[in-house]
Design a protein around this motif. Sequence first.
Motif, short mmCIF file in Angstrom:
data_model
loop_
_atom_site.label_atom_id
_atom_site.label_comp_id
_atom_site.label_asym_id
_atom_site.label_seq_id
_atom_site.Cartn_x
_atom_site.Cartn_y
_atom_site.Cartn_z
N ARG A 68 2.18 14.59 -7.68
CA ARG A 68 1.41 14.55 -9.29
C ARG A 68 0.59 15.90 -9.14
NH1 ARG A 68 1.50 10.08 -12.71
NH2 ARG A 68 0.23 11.45 -14.18
N ALA A 69 0.02 16.00 -8.32
CA ALA A 69 -1.00 17.44 -8.24
C ALA A 69 -0.02 18.46 -8.40
CB ALA A 69 -1.69 17.47 -6.93
N HIS A 70 1.12 18.48 -7.68
CA HIS A 70 2.02 19.85 -7.72
C HIS A 70 2.69 20.14 -9.05
CE1 HIS A 70 4.91 22.75 -6.19
NE2 HIS A 70 5.88 21.96 -6.85
N ALA A 71 2.68 18.90 -9.92
CA ALA A 71 3.09 18.85 -11.20
C ALA A 71 2.03 19.55 -12.18
CB ALA A 71 3.65 17.72 -11.70
N GLY A 72 0.75 19.45 -11.55
CA GLY A 72 -0.42 19.92 -12.31
C GLY A 72 -1.36 18.95 -12.69
N ASP A 73 -1.29 17.84 -12.41
CA ASP A 73 -2.32 16.81 -12.47
C ASP A 73 -3.53 16.84 -11.46
OD1 ASP A 73 -0.94 15.79 -14.66
OD2 ASP A 73 0.16 14.34 -13.37
N ALA A 74 -4.63 16.17 -11.82
CA ALA A 74 -5.76 15.92 -11.07
C ALA A 74 -5.59 14.67 -10.27
CB ALA A 74 -6.89 16.38 -11.38
N VAL A 75 -5.94 14.57 -8.93
CA VAL A 75 -5.77 13.26 -8.38
C VAL A 75 -7.01 13.21 -7.58
CG1 VAL A 75 -4.49 11.51 -6.87
CG2 VAL A 75 -3.26 13.19 -8.35
N VAL A 76 -7.85 11.98 -7.66
CA VAL A 76 -9.00 11.56 -6.85
C VAL A 76 -8.57 10.20 -6.25
CG1 VAL A 76 -11.26 11.37 -6.87
CG2 VAL A 76 -10.54 12.95 -8.58
N VAL A 77 -8.66 10.33 -4.81
CA VAL A 77 -8.14 9.14 -4.21
C VAL A 77 -9.10 8.76 -3.15
CG1 VAL A 77 -6.74 10.45 -2.70
CG2 VAL A 77 -6.40 8.07 -2.69
N VAL A 78 -9.71 7.43 -3.15
CA VAL A 78 -10.58 7.12 -2.22
C VAL A 78 -9.83 6.27 -1.26
CG1 VAL A 78 -12.28 5.04 -1.64
CG2 VAL A 78 -12.32 6.23 -3.85
N VAL A 79 -10.13 7.17 0.22
CA VAL A 79 -9.31 6.49 1.20
C VAL A 79 -10.19 6.24 2.46
CG1 VAL A 79 -6.96 7.38 0.74
CG2 VAL A 79 -8.76 8.90 1.74
N HIS A 80 -9.98 5.20 3.35
CA HIS A 80 -10.73 5.16 4.47
C HIS A 80 -9.88 5.90 5.76
CE1 HIS A 80 -14.00 2.54 3.46
NE2 HIS A 80 -13.47 1.79 2.70
N ASP A 81 -8.76 6.01 5.76
CA ASP A 81 -7.73 6.59 6.91
C ASP A 81 -7.96 8.02 6.90
OD1 ASP A 81 -5.68 7.80 8.45
OD2 ASP A 81 -4.90 6.10 8.25
N LEU A 82 -8.92 8.80 7.73
CA LEU A 82 -9.16 10.03 7.42
C LEU A 82 -8.02 11.13 8.05
CD1 LEU A 82 -12.59 10.16 9.46
CD2 LEU A 82 -12.19 10.12 7.01
#
Length: 273
Positions: free
Chosen positions: A199-213
């Motif tokens: 999705r980011a490669h297609a031009g969108d912005a993605v914000v993701v909360v993750v615990h796995d560093l």
Amino acid sequence: MIRLRARRPVPPAAPVPGDVLAETRGLHVRLGAREVLKGVDLTVRAGEVLALVGPNGAGKSTLLGALAADVPPAQGLVLIHGRPAADWSAPDLALRRAVLPQSATLSFPFTVAEVVRMGRAPHAASPAADDRAVAAAMAATEVTAFAARPFSALSGGERARVALARVLAQQTPLLLLDEPTAALDLRHQELVLRLCRSRAHAGDAVVVVVHDLGIAAAYAHRVALLCAGRVAAEGTPAEVFSERALSDVYGQPVEVLPHPRTETPLIIPRRDL
């Protein structure tokens, strides 16, 4: 009698990589008597995956909720597509950002396909366009095979993938995902983060909360390391994921090693066994 027709919200133009789609300036958020966020400045750009990482209680989900305009600021400003979040109507917001909460529960016996189709509600699209968007989202998250099953009959991991399919079907330029991999197996964790990168490669912005560093290091373009309601560090994974910074923030000694093939940082707890 003259009847005024309600304005139909118009989807935003496709963003250009680098466009600022969401931003916080001096953001403070209180939940009850507790100040959860304390002067957070953060920028979310089109074409990037931004990972929010940090220990439990650091403010990651609250920050995501503020970026979604679901959590009101006590002080400071949240901008979405260049306008204060409070200035957008709910229908306009629904065409600009899609939100995946930590857990998804439904009180009615909707099927998987019906849940995913809920993501199309903000759009004035044709049934054929809705069908295509729903089918594509279900295929991307590998839930097509149980389209007719009741959502309530799914496992935790299957529910998480269906909830993500609903978000993808919404087709907004800003995706806000709260721990989308928490209930998933190894294969589907990788699948979800590949979808984020796509999705980011297609031009969108993605914000993701993750615990796995390790996942954040492998897939995020930028990371924001939160600690006690503040951004302790922000930049590329290589810039942020130092042994000293992570050990201090998590209160746990860690080792940061380069992957033998990709050089991506690998983060493991230091164990003296």
